[in-house]
Scaffold this motif. Structure first.
Motif, PDB file in Angstrom:
ATOM      1  N   GLY A 114       1.200   9.224  -2.386  1.00  0.00           N
ATOM      2  CA  GLY A 114      -0.095   9.832  -2.645  1.00  0.00           C
ATOM      3  C   GLY A 114      -0.304  11.106  -1.860  1.00  0.00           C
ATOM      4  N   VAL A 115      -1.210  11.934  -2.344  1.00  0.00           N
ATOM      5  CA  VAL A 115      -1.550  13.200  -1.698  1.00  0.00           C
ATOM      6  C   VAL A 115      -3.070  13.302  -1.593  1.00  0.00           C
ATOM      7  CG1 VAL A 115      -1.535  15.721  -1.925  1.00  0.00           C
ATOM      8  CG2 VAL A 115       0.534  14.407  -2.467  1.00  0.00           C
ATOM      9  N   ALA A 116      -3.548  13.773  -0.445  1.00  0.00           N
ATOM     10  CA  ALA A 116      -4.975  14.040  -0.251  1.00  0.00           C
ATOM     11  C   ALA A 116      -5.136  15.466   0.251  1.00  0.00           C
ATOM     12  CB  ALA A 116      -5.582  13.052   0.739  1.00  0.00           C
ATOM     13  N   GLU A 117      -5.678  16.343  -0.601  1.00  0.00           N
ATOM     14  CA  GLU A 117      -5.968  17.716  -0.196  1.00  0.00           C
ATOM     15  C   GLU A 117      -7.356  17.752   0.445  1.00  0.00           C
ATOM     16  OE1 GLU A 117      -4.023  20.981  -3.002  1.00  0.00           O
ATOM     17  OE2 GLU A 117      -5.474  19.743  -4.069  1.00  0.00           O
ATOM     18  N   VAL A 118      -7.428  18.249   1.667  1.00  0.00           N
ATOM     19  CA  VAL A 118      -8.684  18.223   2.418  1.00  0.00           C
ATOM     20  C   VAL A 118      -9.256  19.631   2.525  1.00  0.00           C
ATOM     21  CG1 VAL A 118      -9.801  17.578   4.579  1.00  0.00           C
ATOM     22  CG2 VAL A 118      -7.864  16.235   3.721  1.00  0.00           C
ATOM     23  N   ASN A 119     -10.455  19.809   2.031  1.00  0.00           N
ATOM     24  CA  ASN A 119     -11.200  21.049   2.248  1.00  0.00           C
ATOM     25  C   ASN A 119     -12.068  20.864   3.487  1.00  0.00           C
ATOM     26  OD1 ASN A 119     -10.274  22.784   0.175  1.00  0.00           O
ATOM     27  ND2 ASN A 119     -11.475  21.639  -1.323  1.00  0.00           N
ATOM     28  N   TYR A 120     -11.385  20.936   4.608  1.00  0.00           N
ATOM     29  CA  TYR A 120     -12.000  20.663   5.908  1.00  0.00           C
ATOM     30  C   TYR A 120     -13.088  21.696   6.228  1.00  0.00           C
ATOM     31  CZ  TYR A 120      -8.272  24.054   6.865  1.00  0.00           C
ATOM     32  OH  TYR A 120      -7.428  25.146   6.814  1.00  0.00           O
ATOM     33  N   GLY A 121     -13.910  21.397   7.241  1.00  0.00           N
ATOM     34  CA  GLY A 121     -14.911  22.360   7.686  1.00  0.00           C
ATOM     35  C   GLY A 121     -14.257  23.695   7.996  1.00  0.00           C
ATOM     36  N   GLY A 122     -14.834  24.762   7.434  1.00  0.00           N
ATOM     37  CA  GLY A 122     -14.196  26.073   7.506  1.00  0.00           C
ATOM     38  C   GLY A 122     -13.743  26.554   6.149  1.00  0.00           C
ATOM     39  N   SER A 123     -13.691  25.622   5.185  1.00  0.00           N
ATOM     40  CA  SER A 123     -13.259  25.979   3.836  1.00  0.00           C
ATOM     41  C   SER A 123     -14.353  26.752   3.110  1.00  0.00           C
ATOM     42  CB  SER A 123     -12.904  24.721   3.038  1.00  0.00           C
ATOM     43  OG  SER A 123     -11.876  23.983   3.671  1.00  0.00           O
ATOM     44  N   THR A 124     -13.927  27.571   2.154  1.00  0.00           N
ATOM     45  CA  THR A 124     -14.875  28.295   1.320  1.00  0.00           C
ATOM     46  C   THR A 124     -15.218  27.469   0.090  1.00  0.00           C
ATOM     47  OG1 THR A 124     -13.007  29.435   0.304  1.00  0.00           O
ATOM     48  CG2 THR A 124     -14.148  30.565   2.090  1.00  0.00           C
ATOM     49  N   GLY A 125     -16.267  27.909  -0.599  1.00  0.00           N
ATOM     50  CA  GLY A 125     -16.697  27.232  -1.820  1.00  0.00           C
ATOM     51  C   GLY A 125     -17.896  26.335  -1.626  1.00  0.00           C
ATOM     52  N   TYR A 126     -18.342  26.194  -0.358  1.00  0.00           N
ATOM     53  CA  TYR A 126     -19.449  25.279  -0.072  1.00  0.00           C
ATOM     54  C   TYR A 126     -20.548  25.960   0.745  1.00  0.00           C
ATOM     55  CZ  TYR A 126     -15.709  22.067  -1.356  1.00  0.00           C
ATOM     56  OH  TYR A 126     -14.683  21.430  -2.023  1.00  0.00           O
ATOM     57  N   GLY A 127     -20.589  27.273   0.733  1.00  0.00           N
ATOM     58  CA  GLY A 127     -21.604  28.009   1.468  1.00  0.00           C
ATOM     59  C   GLY A 127     -21.140  28.451   2.842  1.00  0.00           C
ATOM     60  N   LEU A 130       0.839  -1.181   0.000  1.00  0.00           N
ATOM     61  CA  LEU A 130       0.000   0.000   0.000  1.00  0.00           C
ATOM     62  C   LEU A 130       0.884   1.244   0.000  1.00  0.00           C
ATOM     63  CD1 LEU A 130      -2.758  -0.969   2.611  1.00  0.00           C
ATOM     64  CD2 LEU A 130      -2.962  -0.885   0.116  1.00  0.00           C
ATOM     65  N   PRO A 131       0.455   2.319  -0.657  1.00  0.00           N
ATOM     66  CA  PRO A 131       1.311   3.498  -0.771  1.00  0.00           C
ATOM     67  C   PRO A 131       1.263   4.392   0.464  1.00  0.00           C
ATOM     68  CG  PRO A 131      -0.710   3.875  -1.960  1.00  0.00           C
ATOM     69  CD  PRO A 131      -0.769   2.444  -1.474  1.00  0.00           C
ATOM     70  N   PRO A 132       2.340   5.118   0.706  1.00  0.00           N
ATOM     71  CA  PRO A 132       2.270   6.194   1.703  1.00  0.00           C
ATOM     72  C   PRO A 132       1.431   7.337   1.166  1.00  0.00           C
ATOM     73  CG  PRO A 132       4.398   6.217   0.596  1.00  0.00           C
ATOM     74  CD  PRO A 132       3.659   5.015   0.081  1.00  0.00           C
ATOM     75  N   TYR A 133       0.822   8.083   2.060  1.00  0.00           N
ATOM     76  CA  TYR A 133      -0.002   9.239   1.685  1.00  0.00           C
ATOM     77  C   TYR A 133       0.310  10.415   2.594  1.00  0.00           C
ATOM     78  CZ  TYR A 133      -3.392   8.028  -1.958  1.00  0.00           C
ATOM     79  OH  TYR A 133      -3.997   7.751  -3.168  1.00  0.00           O
ATOM     80  N   VAL A 134       0.237  11.611   2.000  1.00  0.00           N
ATOM     81  CA  VAL A 134       0.398  12.850   2.750  1.00  0.00           C
ATOM     82  C   VAL A 134      -0.907  13.635   2.658  1.00  0.00           C
ATOM     83  CG1 VAL A 134       1.741  14.947   3.081  1.00  0.00           C
ATOM     84  CG2 VAL A 134       2.846  12.899   2.153  1.00  0.00           C
ATOM     85  N   VAL A 135      -1.465  13.984   3.809  1.00  0.00           N
ATOM     86  CA  VAL A 135      -2.653  14.837   3.869  1.00  0.00           C
ATOM     87  C   VAL A 135      -2.192  16.291   3.831  1.00  0.00           C
ATOM     88  CG1 VAL A 135      -4.556  15.599   5.334  1.00  0.00           C
ATOM     89  CG2 VAL A 135      -4.068  13.157   5.096  1.00  0.00           C
ATOM     90  N   TRP A 136      -2.743  17.052   2.900  1.00  0.00           N
ATOM     91  CA  TRP A 136      -2.412  18.478   2.777  1.00  0.00           C
ATOM     92  C   TRP A 136      -3.546  19.306   3.371  1.00  0.00           C
ATOM     93  CZ3 TRP A 136       0.389  20.455  -2.213  1.00  0.00           C
ATOM     94  CH2 TRP A 136       1.575  19.717  -2.402  1.00  0.00           C
ATOM     95  N   ALA A 137      -3.196  20.155   4.349  1.00  0.00           N
ATOM     96  CA  ALA A 137      -4.150  21.094   4.947  1.00  0.00           C
ATOM     97  C   ALA A 137      -3.884  22.482   4.374  1.00  0.00           C
ATOM     98  CB  ALA A 137      -4.007  21.107   6.464  1.00  0.00           C
ATOM     99  N   HIS A 138      -4.868  23.072   3.725  1.00  0.00           N
ATOM    100  CA  HIS A 138      -4.659  24.365   3.088  1.00  0.00           C
ATOM    101  C   HIS A 138      -4.572  25.482   4.124  1.00  0.00           C
ATOM    102  CE1 HIS A 138      -8.790  25.703   3.818  1.00  0.00           C
ATOM    103  NE2 HIS A 138      -9.233  24.556   3.341  1.00  0.00           N
ATOM    104  N   GLY A 139      -4.093  26.643   3.681  1.00  0.00           N
ATOM    105  CA  GLY A 139      -3.975  27.799   4.552  1.00  0.00           C
ATOM    106  C   GLY A 139      -5.284  28.541   4.677  1.00  0.00           C
ATOM    107  N   GLY A 140      -5.218  29.626   5.382  1.00  0.00           N
ATOM    108  CA  GLY A 140      -6.389  30.471   5.586  1.00  0.00           C
ATOM    109  C   GLY A 140      -6.663  30.728   7.061  1.00  0.00           C
TER     110      GLY A 140
END
Length: 663
Positions: free
Chosen positions: A455-468, A423-433
């Motif tokens: 692998g990379v997983a960009e997370v638009n966690y709660g608090g992100s814009t673009g979803y209301g 299985l591959p390693p993965y890095v979770v990316w948390a955006h700024g703001g």
């Protein structure tokens, strides 16, 4: 037969220098006559921003040579740094711009032989005089813009007004020659937008502790020759209503993007009307975004009465809106992200767009034919697209069954395949703001890792814009909780479904994302390591104690809560106070000239980590502010991050400079 190789060991043509050369995007598009101008990144030239013009015959020319740096420092994140006009009689264009090192406004005639001449004076007080969002007055005598003036040495000793600067250079040595068009009753203002008849101006204003995505006011005033605006009054907005842009339509209607419905929608107030009408009511998508820089444009009125708009949910498109019928027609093309940088000339609309197969580029849409084409790119593309990652748009389930949006980029390389039992390693990316969003676009930093088998997983966690508004307000008083939980939920889900190796998960982020990465090490046992870039680490000192800049100095009142009411929460959530909970190795990357997340935060954190036995590395970069811009910094930071993963994940490769770690 494609050779087999363990994840992380794959050879790749996308090296750190190539990724660094592709860092940054075109910004602040505008028109000067029938020419299109914008600012462009120059990582190899000390990270400066160049001003580029595309001439009528299709040539792309740099307006100013190095070291001229067209970039504003207003609110530290800057804003629209230039304005230009085409002059009659063959005189050629005139441009007014802000030069980053001294923050003075300059006037320049690029077709002439004279160098730029200063329009504004220097100030020895605090951060001096700064300028943004300029508008050249139609009479050709002044430029109107935001003035940010420091009145003392502290980061909050500052006032902001709309000011008129004479183009004759008389203010270059004499501050009194600058006319103030507004008073400083509001802490923050944007540049003025003049009505078609030139008789009224409109702008945005807000005050601490609000951020512009919390609540803003639309202000209007009458233009008085030789004096400040008269009859100044708010016409829209509130403490719980964010208006992110205001402008005038060709018929004199006032247009603005407000989130009073829970989504940023375009509204129109006709001349003489006392109320505005939502032009796209009921569409659960955004027609605006967070105003991190002064002068961003999500919509652009056209001479025809139509309006060009950037809109979408999660991803964005460029559309042409008929305000009379509500009909919205999107431009055809591969782009999944349009930056808030719209401009227009006649029937042509210009913007900055990108897709998972292309980085950000300047695009022209002919509204008459519906044809869209690329007219400028920040970078050449020497990479075979076969090495680009293939993103997956995913929605995960977090605590309390809440939705979490993410982009997942599995490892991908046409020259290698992995053993079937690995299985591959993965890095979770948390955006700024944290009030921001990870766009769905080609990013060669992501490709740097995925093409090597990580692998990379960009997370638009709660608090992100673009979803209301409701989605972004999930983070209200929950910073360090919801963002950490959402990133961990995505990481665990990838491991549970057999996509990622649960023993080789990492987290990475910069600025607010750096906070989330550091906080994750103190709150979860999900990650084997972390790459932390220019982070917030000490909430008490960062906020109203004066360790950050004025713009965000009260941000924590909404993200964490009022300090006077919940002081224990500030201590409990700060990674600085929880170093005893950190057991995973990390690399900490910091710009030494950072005024947003200053190096003092990192230095105190490292002092508490010393001797605790946790491997860590600290790389500090002279001359870098908040966010890295210089090619050599970008290269070193990316290679150091890969070296951390090589060491932590047990990856066998010898082409990465070693990372010296201490305990």
């Amino acid at each position: 037969m494609v050779p087999t190789g363990p994840y992380g060991t794959w050879p790749s043509p996308i090296d750190a220098r190539l990724a660094a050369a592709h860092d940054g995007l075109p910004e602040f598009v505008g028109t000067v006559g029938d020419e299109v101008w914008w600012t462009a990144p120059r990582p190899a030239e000390g990270g400066r921003r160049a001003l580029v013009r595309r001439t009528s015959d299709g040539r792309e020319v740099s307006v100013l040579p190095a070291p001229w740096n067209v970039r504003s420092r207003v609110v530290e994140y800057g804003g629209q740094p230039w304005a230009g006009t085409a002059r009659d009689g063959g005189a050629g264009p005139l441009v007014v711009f802000c030069h980053f090192p001294d923050q003075r406004l300059y006037a320049y005639e690029p077709d002439g032989g004279a160098p730029p001449r200063p329009l504004t004076p220097l100030s020895a007080v605090g951060g001096g005089l700064r300028w943004a969002d300029p508008v050249l007055h139609p009479d050709g005598t002044e430029v109107w813009c935001v003035l940010e003036e420091y009145t003392g040495e502290g980061p909050s000793d500052v006032r902001r007004v709309i000011a008129a600067v004479p183009l004759d250079g008389s203010a270059a040595e004499d501050r009194s020659a600058i006319r103030e068009l507004t008073d400083d009753r509001h802490r923050f203002v944007t540049g003025p937008r003049l009505s078609p008849d030139g008789r009224r101006a409109a702008w945005l204003a807000w005050d601490h502790p609000l951020m512009p995505w919390d609540g803003t006011l639309v202000m209007t005033g009458e233009v008085v020759p030789g004096g400040p605006f008269a009859s100044v009054t708010p016409v829209a907005g509130a403490v719980d209503e964010s208006v992110c842009q205001v402008d005038w339509a060709a018929d004199g209607s006032l247009l603005y993007a407000s989130d009073r419905s829970g989504w940023w929608e375009l509204h129109r107030q006709a001349p003489g009307a006392t109320a505005a009408t939502a032009l796209c009511a009921g569409r659960e998508e955004e027609f605006g975004g967070p105003l991190w820089k002064v002068g961003l444009r999500w919509f652009q009125p056209l001479d025809s009465g139509l309006v060009a708009v950037v809109h979408g949910k999660g991803t964005t498109a460029l559309g042409i809106l008929d305000p009379e019928t509500g009909e919205l027609v999107d431009a055809a093309g591969p782009w999944t992200e349009w930056a808030p940088a719209l401009a227009a000339h006649g029937s042509r609309v210009f913007g900055v767009a990108a897709s998972p197969r292309s980085g950000f580029e300047v695009v022209e849409l002919d509204t008459g034919t519906g044809r869209a084409r690329v007219i400028g790119a920040a970078h050449e593309d020497p990479v075979d697209p076969a090495y680009y990652p293939e993103p997956q748009l995913r929605t995960f389930t977090g605590p309390d069954d809440r939705e979490i949006h993410a982009h997942v980029y599995p490892p991908h390389n046409p020259d290698r395949t992995a053993p079937g039992d690995e299985l591959p390693p993965y890095v979770v990316w948390a955006h700024g703001g944290p009030t921001g969003r990870a766009p769905l676009v080609l990013d060669l930093e992501i490709a740097y890792f995925t093409s090597r088998g990580i692998g990379v997983a960009e997370v638009n966690y709660g608090g992100s814009t673009g979803y209301g508004r409701a989605y972004r307000e999930r983070l209200r008083e929950q910073w360090g909780v919801v963002d950490v939980e959402d990133c961990a939920a995505v990481a665990r889900a990838l491991a549970d479904e057999g996509t990622a190796d649960p023993a080789r998960l990492a987290i990475r982020g910069g600025s607010a994302g750096g906070w989330t990465a550091a906080a994750s090490l103190t709150a979860t046992d999900v990650y084997a390591c972390a790459a932390i870039r220019y982070p917030v680490l000490d909430l008490v000192a960062w906020g109203t104690a004066g360790e950050t800049h004025d713009f965000e100095s009260h941000y924590l009142e909404s993200l964490v809560g009022p300090l006077a009411e919940v002081p224990a929460r500030y201590e409990e959530r700060s990674p600085l106070s929880r170093v005893d909970r950190i057991s995973a190795p990390f690399v900490l990357l910091q710009g030494l000239d950072d005024l947003v997340c200053p190096p003092a935060q990192s230095e105190r954190f490292l002092a508490r980590m010393a001797g605790r036995g946790v491997p860590h590395a600290y790389l500090a970069f002279e001359g870098e502010q908040h966010g890295f811009r210089r090619a050599e910094t970008l290269v070193r930071a990316l290679e150091a991050e890969l070296a951390l993963y090589v060491r932590t994940f047990g990856i066998a490769r010898d082409d990465v400079p070693p990372l010296e770690m201490t305990r």
